[in-house]
Design a protein around this motif. Sequence first.
Motif, PDB file in Angstrom:
ATOM      1  N   HIS A  64       0.833  -1.206   0.000  1.00 29.66           N
ATOM      2  CA  HIS A  64       0.000   0.000   0.000  1.00 29.66           C
ATOM      3  C   HIS A  64       0.864   1.252   0.000  1.00 29.66           C
ATOM      4  CE1 HIS A  64      -0.068   0.895   4.611  1.00 29.66           C
ATOM      5  NE2 HIS A  64       1.029   0.261   4.286  1.00 29.66           N
TER       6      HIS A  64
ATOM      7  N   ASN B  22      -1.639  -3.243  -5.652  1.00 27.86           N
ATOM      8  CA  ASN B  22      -1.358  -1.979  -4.973  1.00 27.86           C
ATOM      9  C   ASN B  22      -2.308  -0.913  -5.514  1.00 27.86           C
ATOM     10  OD1 ASN B  22      -0.369   0.507  -4.057  1.00 27.86           O
ATOM     11  ND2 ASN B  22       1.756  -0.169  -4.101  1.00 27.86           N
TER      12      ASN B  22
ATOM     13  N   ARG C 246      -7.390   2.162  -1.163  1.00 25.45           N
ATOM     14  CA  ARG C 246      -6.207   2.899  -0.732  1.00 25.45           C
ATOM     15  C   ARG C 246      -6.085   3.062   0.783  1.00 25.45           C
ATOM     16  NH1 ARG C 246      -5.112   7.621  -5.342  1.00 25.45           N
ATOM     17  NH2 ARG C 246      -4.235   6.162  -6.886  1.00 25.45           N
TER      18      ARG C 246
ATOM     19  N   MET D  24      -4.152  -5.284   2.511  1.00 20.02           N
ATOM     20  CA  MET D  24      -3.961  -5.605   1.098  1.00 20.02           C
ATOM     21  C   MET D  24      -3.622  -7.085   0.919  1.00 20.02           C
ATOM     22  SD  MET D  24      -4.743  -2.983  -0.565  1.00 20.02           S
ATOM     23  CE  MET D  24      -4.403  -3.869  -2.082  1.00 20.02           C
TER      24      MET D  24
END
Length: 488
Positions: A47, A62, A76, A83
């Motif tokens: 991230h 990402n 985000r 993630m």
Amino acid sequence: CGLNNTALDILKQRGTQLIITTDCASSDVEQIHYANELGIQVIITDHHNPPHELPTAYAMVNPWRADATEDDQLFRPLSGAGMAFKLVQALYRTYKRPLEDEMDLLDLVAIGTIADIVPLIGENHILARLGMQKLNMTNKPGLQALMRKANLQPGRIRERDIAYGLAPRINAAGRMKDASIAFHLLTTESEEDAVNYVAQLEELNIARQQQTETLMRSVREEAQHHPHDSVILVSGDDWHEGILGLVAGKLVEEINKPVFVLSNDIQKRLSRGSARSQKGFNVIEALRNFSGHLERYGGHAQAAGFTIETASIQAFRQHLLEWQTTGNGAAVEDDIAASIEPVPLETVEEVVQVETVVEQATFVQKVDLVLHKTDLLNYAGYKKLRELSPFGASNPEPIFKMERARVIDRWASGMNRQNLRLKLAVADAKTGATTHVTGTLTRGAAQLETFERGSLVDVVFRIESSEDEIRREIWLKILDVQKSSVGV
């Protein structure tokens, strides 16, 4: 952190064909190219804000990629652990694994989410909340042993227990020695092995605390040589690289300036650094605009790591000062938390700002609610507030103010009798009923004689509890207390 060629060589010798990264490698262009040459495929989950040139990985999960879609960008705010969990979810659902297998990982996701200090709103809030529920009843031997060592009781684990009790011990492995110790702790099924790993982590964490304090003294001394610089850069030979970020963060809190701390490797003539800042200075953009002189870099708007030739440090210092002076430091604020406005509580009656003077430095303390009724000053009220938890970045614990509380008693407490304890009587504005409550002002014992018994005070505080369902006690964590001026 990130990939390095030496580690890749070792993994190749072990027969590794696939590497999946967590919370790193978005900037490791050369290292992933080398992995490809070795015949090792790499899947990145991260991230951090990547450079313009992306690594040639098999896949890069990402949401900060320049080609991220609007749907991608919704992820985000997630932490590095969040993630990685998204990749796990996709794999589990592709291969029809039961939902319980996903849920079994949420205690680890919660630890990673809270430790990464990401905004605890949206999906982060859901992951942390569900994960803390899982953590409080976890059957993982490693987490159980770690909680015992931290004197934490299952069923009462809160977000601050993760931030200040569990996460520092887990992180001590990678900072001080070998991250595999923490990995083995979190994955072992043996209670005996778990106890052994925890003992190692405890020893490393104590060493980390001692070395951090020692390095803080050196960094403060170095920073005093540049008292007028708007950005502080300090460096020293062979400082422990694992604690540079901790030290930089502590110094930012003390001096309220962006801080870059570097450790010089005399033999390699390279310096590795960590940078921390507050809103208004974008670290990753400052590094990106000096990238031609950096060996590698990566991170966020307010936290980053980098490697630079030692001979270039002075030029780098000048770049940072010019970057700040020209106003570029605030440009391209890519930290998701910076764009999030706090959401007021639906029950807010009044939002005020209380000016507090601490060591001749004035700051403004935002208060969420001025209490005129005492219905929150009990265990049921505390539990109602906890429905908004977990608290953290972008979802802070509510702060309250009471006016004209009467001091029933006051005394010094704590190991060195440095804290101020107050027993207060508070009248309900509607019913007139009086509630007695005790509060603590950390390091406030010097004000003991200021508040006489029977005097009226205004108090700014948070509500605390041990969450003991038998005793059902609450107390106040006092943030500020002053003689009352209301109605005088």
